[in-house]
Design an enzyme around this catalytic site. Sequence first.
Site: not given
Length: 414
Positions: A83, A178
Amino acid sequence: MITKEAIIKRFISYVTVDTESDPKSDTTPSTAKQWDLAHALAKELIAIGMKDVTIDPNAYIMATLPSNVDHDVPTIGFISHFDTSPDFTGANVKPRVIENYDGKDIALNAEHNIILSPDYFEDLLLYKGQTLIVTDGTTLLGADDKAGITEIVSAMEYLINHPEIKHGDIKVGFTPDEEIGRGAHKFDVEKFGADWAYTMDGSQIGELEYENFNAAGATVTVKGKIVHPGYAKGKMVNSMYIATEFINSLPRLETPEHTEGYQGFFHLYSVEGKVEETVLQYIIRDHDMAHFEARKEVMQNLTNEINTQYEREVITIDIKDQYFNMKEKVEPVKHIVDIAEEAMKLLDIEPLIKPIRGGTDGSQLSYMGLPCPNIFAGGHNFHGRYEYVPVESMIKATEVICKIAELTAEKALK
């Protein structure tokens, strides 16, 4: 040798897929578009020859490169997240490759006069003569952490194609979310099956980190009273003024822009306000646990103090711990850091061992039973339009992964 062309092609294929995460979502992954890259990565791992490739219902990807030696070797892992930060848009990334960087200003976007300059970003001068990948000034790049993914996949492919490099079982893991602090929340450590791992999620070439902030988030909610301003005397309570009092009462120099090294901070990153209600979003950071607890207490005491000035409770605070300093879990197995340091030195990379001024999946994983130091991925200026990555740094990070695998197998013989 790992070629520039292969690294560039793989990296660009990742960063042009929008994987921005969303802290307001309660799903995993937090955005459906993260699945686009997750599925592509799982297919790619199968295509290069990895074994036991899985992708679970939350988009966590795991795979194994089996050992090619006949003696027992600790199982090691390499982990990155796919991400990108919601701090700046990751949609329609248009990376540009700059060959033989000349050390001068880079016009990211001439139309909007967006300049990446070594006068402001001095680290650029470390990479004079190298190949840089930059943005077009309208998005982030996504080197955090698609550079890490590029390096792990490239290293696995290289080891598969060069069986003369001896290694034990190697696990790889790619995680969602994350950037919003949830990358390791649903990571199955037992399934992963590694004795220890490394996140490829650092910045400058040579970084090797096994200390990070203790972290918490704080939501401060201020309640006011809205009354017609023409008849408001003695009746209106403007929540924005109370919120301003709270903001100004915290130590002004204990903020990110005034701190470095081991210094902690209070960081106000969002304000949403009207007369009736204002909401402040903070993050609290400190490497020292005692100082970390003291910072949370400062914010709670300030909330209580402001409330005593009013006839009712006008301000509330909700503080939630996010992650803790992995040093406590890594120091007892410090040899895993030593192996990474030795690998860098053998590759003529100067190790830069320093605390992380941030977090990484590795900090949470270390507390989940998987000690997990952090290694450079090569990018700079994360989470914004000035992000860039030197291709040579990605190549070196790829070589570090291969060397760690080789050293771990060698040391297991002794």
